[in-house]
Design an enzyme around this catalytic site. Structure first.
Site, short mmCIF file in Angstrom:
data_model
loop_
_atom_site.label_atom_id
_atom_site.label_comp_id
_atom_site.label_asym_id
_atom_site.label_seq_id
_atom_site.Cartn_x
_atom_site.Cartn_y
_atom_site.Cartn_z
N ALA A 62 4.13 6.81 -1.47
CA ALA A 62 5.12 7.40 -2.01
C ALA A 62 5.29 8.31 -3.47
CB ALA A 62 6.25 6.29 -2.45
N THR A 119 0.75 -1.36 -0.11
CA THR A 119 -0.06 -0.08 0.04
C THR A 119 0.73 1.29 -0.08
OG1 THR A 119 -1.71 1.11 1.31
CG2 THR A 119 -0.07 0.07 2.68
N LYS A 120 2.19 1.12 0.33
CA LYS A 120 2.81 2.34 0.62
C LYS A 120 3.45 2.94 -1.03
CE LYS A 120 3.46 2.23 4.89
NZ LYS A 120 2.79 3.28 5.67
N ASP A 121 3.24 2.16 -2.03
CA ASP A 121 3.28 2.88 -3.33
C ASP A 121 2.46 4.13 -3.48
OD1 ASP A 121 4.70 0.60 -3.70
OD2 ASP A 121 3.63 -0.15 -5.66
#
Length: 345
Positions: free
Chosen positions: A49, A44-46
């Protein structure tokens, strides 16, 4: 041409949801898992970022020779490094020593410079990965510090993407959202959007045994006696991140290392979903929550599964690691025989 993109960043978002059947069979509600491992960076951090770096570009903070610096337990680092490759920036990351060697190798494969910091020190200790990242950013010319724990764009990324996706995928029928809380951005941004659509949707955060977030939500005070070492990466905290909107969370559930580990492996075994450690944690949170809260057949529950299990092969999926933690001796659900490996001599 359909399903063709200019670069890997075009694949971020619009992740699928899948109904859980076996591990939630005793819960009358319909339970879906939102599989964030379908992002190109497998987490989910895409979303944050790309959103934060795009925003920094629009503000003119990033130039051709800029350096992006961040604190990470792994996933945010992968995502930042991936975005930096496509956009042409250098990447420096501070990680805790809880981070497994394969994750560090992954970060280096994506061109990141990695600083490994002790995990079991206070957040304001100069050796902590928070303070190390701040120091590096202050000492590095032309650098931008992502600062995901205290960056409102962390929330905004999920407000603009994850929340709307969940609402559309459930056709507005969602009644409960559950997610693990680390920085808090995933849960907060999604919750903010969903509460605007329907304030009756219950938002449940899942905290780690060893973290202060649950007790802070309940009392408004930091209870340092709650803090102790734990193994689950990417959730729980020994500080209060501003990216966690406590007023959007109805309740917290606290889960421990052992049952979250077994639940992670059970999900792989029974649902064929190879999720990360927090996949087991959020599912364990639901099972514990269901013990004190009544669900109906009309309830629609969404669990956010944040990342992929391939990053935990030498940890939660490793028989050796499980044995080292003492988990194979203590589990009350008798999963030991299921997960046992037999050697033919």
């Amino acid at each position: 041409m359909s399903n063709v993109y200019d670069n890997i960043l075009g694949l971020i978002g619009n992740t699928p949801m899948v109904k859980l059947n076996a591990v939630t069979k005793d819960i009358p509600a319909t339970v879906y898992a939102k599989l964030e491992s379908y992002n190109p960076g497998h987490s989910t951090k895409d979303r944050i970022a790309l959103h934060i770096i795009d925003n920094a570009e629009k503000k003119g903070l990033l130039k051709e020779d800029s350096v992006v610096v961040e604190t990470t337990s792994g996933n945010t680092g992968f995502s930042i490094a991936m975005v930096c490759i496509i956009k042409g920036y250098k990447c420096i990351l501070a990680v805790s020593d809880k981070t497994k060697p394969e994750k560090i190798a992954y970060l280096k494969a994506l061109g990141a410079i990695v600083y490994i910091c002790p995990a079991n020190v206070p957040a304001d200790d100069p050796r902590s990965y928070y303070e190390v990242a701040k120091r590096i950013a202050s000492e590095t010319p032309n650098s931008v510090y992502i600062n995901q724990y205290f960056n409102e764009l962390n929330i905004d990324a999920h407000y603009q993407t994850t929340g709307p996706e969940i609402w559309e995928q459930t056709e507005g029928k969602i009644t409960h959202l559950m997610a693990c809380t680390g920085t808090g951005g995933t849960l907060s941004g999604s919750a903010k959007y969903l509460k605007e659509k329907n304030p009756n949707i219950k938002i449940i955060g899942v905290d780690a045994d060893g973290s202060i977030l649950k007790s802070f939500h309940e009392t408004g005070e930091i209870h340092k006696e709650d803090v102790h070492p734990y193994q689950i990466e990417g959730m729980g905290k020994n500080l209060i991140p501003s990216a966690l909107l406590f007023d959007k969370v109805d309740e917290f559930v606290r889960v421990n290392d052992e049952m979250s580990a077994y639940r992670t492996r059970e999900i792989a075994l029974k649902e064929a979903i190879m999720g990360g450690y927090t996949t087991g944690a959020v599912t364990q949170g639901l099972i514990q929550y269901a013990q004190s809260h009544e669900f109906s057949k009309d309830d629609v529950v969404v669990l956010i599964y944040p990342d992929h299990g391939s990053r935990y092969i030498t940890k939660v999926y490793s028989d050796k690691w499980m044995a080292e933690q003492g988990f194979v001796n203590n589990c009350v659900h008798n999963y030991d025989e299921v997960f046992k490996t037999e050697f033919i001599k």
